[in-house]
Enzyme design. Structure first.
Site, PDB file in Angstrom:
ATOM      1  CE  LYS A  82     -35.847  -2.723 -13.753  1.00 51.66           C
ATOM      2  NZ  LYS A  82     -37.202  -3.178 -13.463  1.00 51.66           N
ATOM      3  CE  LYS A  96     -39.291   0.666 -25.356  1.00 47.11           C
ATOM      4  NZ  LYS A  96     -39.310  -0.782 -25.084  1.00 47.11           N
ATOM      5  CE  LYS A 127     -46.500   6.568 -17.703  1.00 48.34           C
ATOM      6  NZ  LYS A 127     -47.214   7.770 -17.934  1.00 48.34           N
TER       7      LYS A 127
END
Length: 332
Positions: free
Chosen positions: A114, A197, A200
């Site tokens: 991240k 996959k 969201k």
């Protein structure tokens, strides 16, 4: 035989869980309630490491609780609670931060991934330290097993390392948990990009089947799902990823085997097959969505259930924290 304690958590970062969340993890949470002492936590404090909008965040926390109950997490069988309702999480989290090394924290892959995206300077300190809070979440409840996906294995290892370090320096305090790597359940892929996959964070909402979506919305998504060359309804992940994904979804919800479905749709086109998948998904999710909406209508009752869960969780958490404080030499 005494029951084993299991603990797992999920972040309230969206309005709805999706089918991948359910088949990949939450369905197994429901199964693990039987024969185990299950603690399930909506980890709202972890969600603070990302951007939040307060009113939406509150709404999503309640929506997560309502969906978990609607999916089969029973407040009678399990201890279902919100992380921020049990202050001991933060208190033990600080202790874990104080015994963790900077080096081992920087090696955690999620922080590396991240912070690489947005640059280390813009990464939050909470993103760096959240594995220590996660270790506290687990160790507070003296969990035997932590149901997680393969990508969380590193977090369990860190938790065990921190518990071992604490126990050897300050006396036996924490049980060493084991990762219960969730059975390779049905792997559900994005309807529009069937090699990625279902997630969201995917580029298009059209590829994600959401539990709280209307039947019409989910039907439309399935009917416009990407398919493959040819007309044959056959499972072949390499050549037919789109159809293979729809077969997996149908089989996971209907209980029919893939080969039974291949036989049933032999000689029929993709249109017929997609219609059948849509019907199975919509009918499976219909009562779940209705139950979640009903719980959200009565916010007072829902929050009362969560407060009861937090009271049960606090009994265990406060006893663990008290032992940790005593063993550290903190004055009572």
């Amino acid at each position: 035989m005494t029951q084993k304690r299991v603990l797992s958590g999920i972040q309230p970062t969206s309005d709805s869980f999706h089918l991948g969340n359910y088949l990949g993890a939450l369905k197994q949470w429901v199964e693990l309630q039987d024969g185990n002492d299950a603690f399930y936590c909506i980890v709202d404090l972890h969600a603070l490491t990302g951007e939040i909008e307060p009113a939406l965040f509150r709404k999503r926390t309640l929506a997560s609780a309502a969906q978990l109950i609607a999916l089969g997490i029973s407040p009678e069988k399990s201890t279902l609670f919100v992380q921020s309702h049990v202050a001991e999480h933060n208190q033990l989290g600080w202790i874990m931060e104080c015994i963790a090394g900077f080096g081992e924290a920087s090696r955690m892959t999620q922080f590396k991934d991240k912070s690489a995206k947005g640059g280390a300077d813009s990464a939050r300190v909470g993103l760096f330290t959240y594995p220590m809070l996660q270790a506290a979440d687990i160790l507070l409840y003296q969990a035997h097993f932590v149901p997680v996906g393969e990508d969380q294995r590193q977090h369990i290892e860190l938790t065990r390392d921190l518990a071992t370090r604490f126990n050897s320096r300050f006396g036996e305090t924490f049980r060493l948990p084991e990762g219960y790597i969730l059975k390779a359940g049905a792997k559900i892929y994005d309807l529009q990009e069937p090699t990625s996959k279902m997630s969201k964070s995917s580029g298009s909402v059209a590829g994600v089947l959401e539990i709280m979506d209307t039947p019409e919305a989910n039907t439309k998504k399935i009917k416009s799902a990407a398919t493959d060359a040819g007309r044959e309804v056959k499972f072949d992940e390499k050549e037919k990823p789109g159809i293979s994904n729809l077969l997996t979804i149908h089989s996971s919800l209907s209980g029919q085997s893939i080969s039974e479905l291949e036989n049933e749709f032999e000689g029929k086109g993709y249109g017929d097959f997609k219609g059948a998948v849509a019907e199975v998904v919509v009918e499976y999710l219909r009562p779940i969505r209705a139950k979640a909406l009903e719980l959200l209508e009565d916010e007072k009752y829902l929050t009362e259930l969560l407060h009861q869960g937090a009271d049960k969780a606090r009994v265990v958490a406060s006893a663990t924290l008290s032992d940790a404080y005593k063993n550290l030499g903190l004055v009572k």
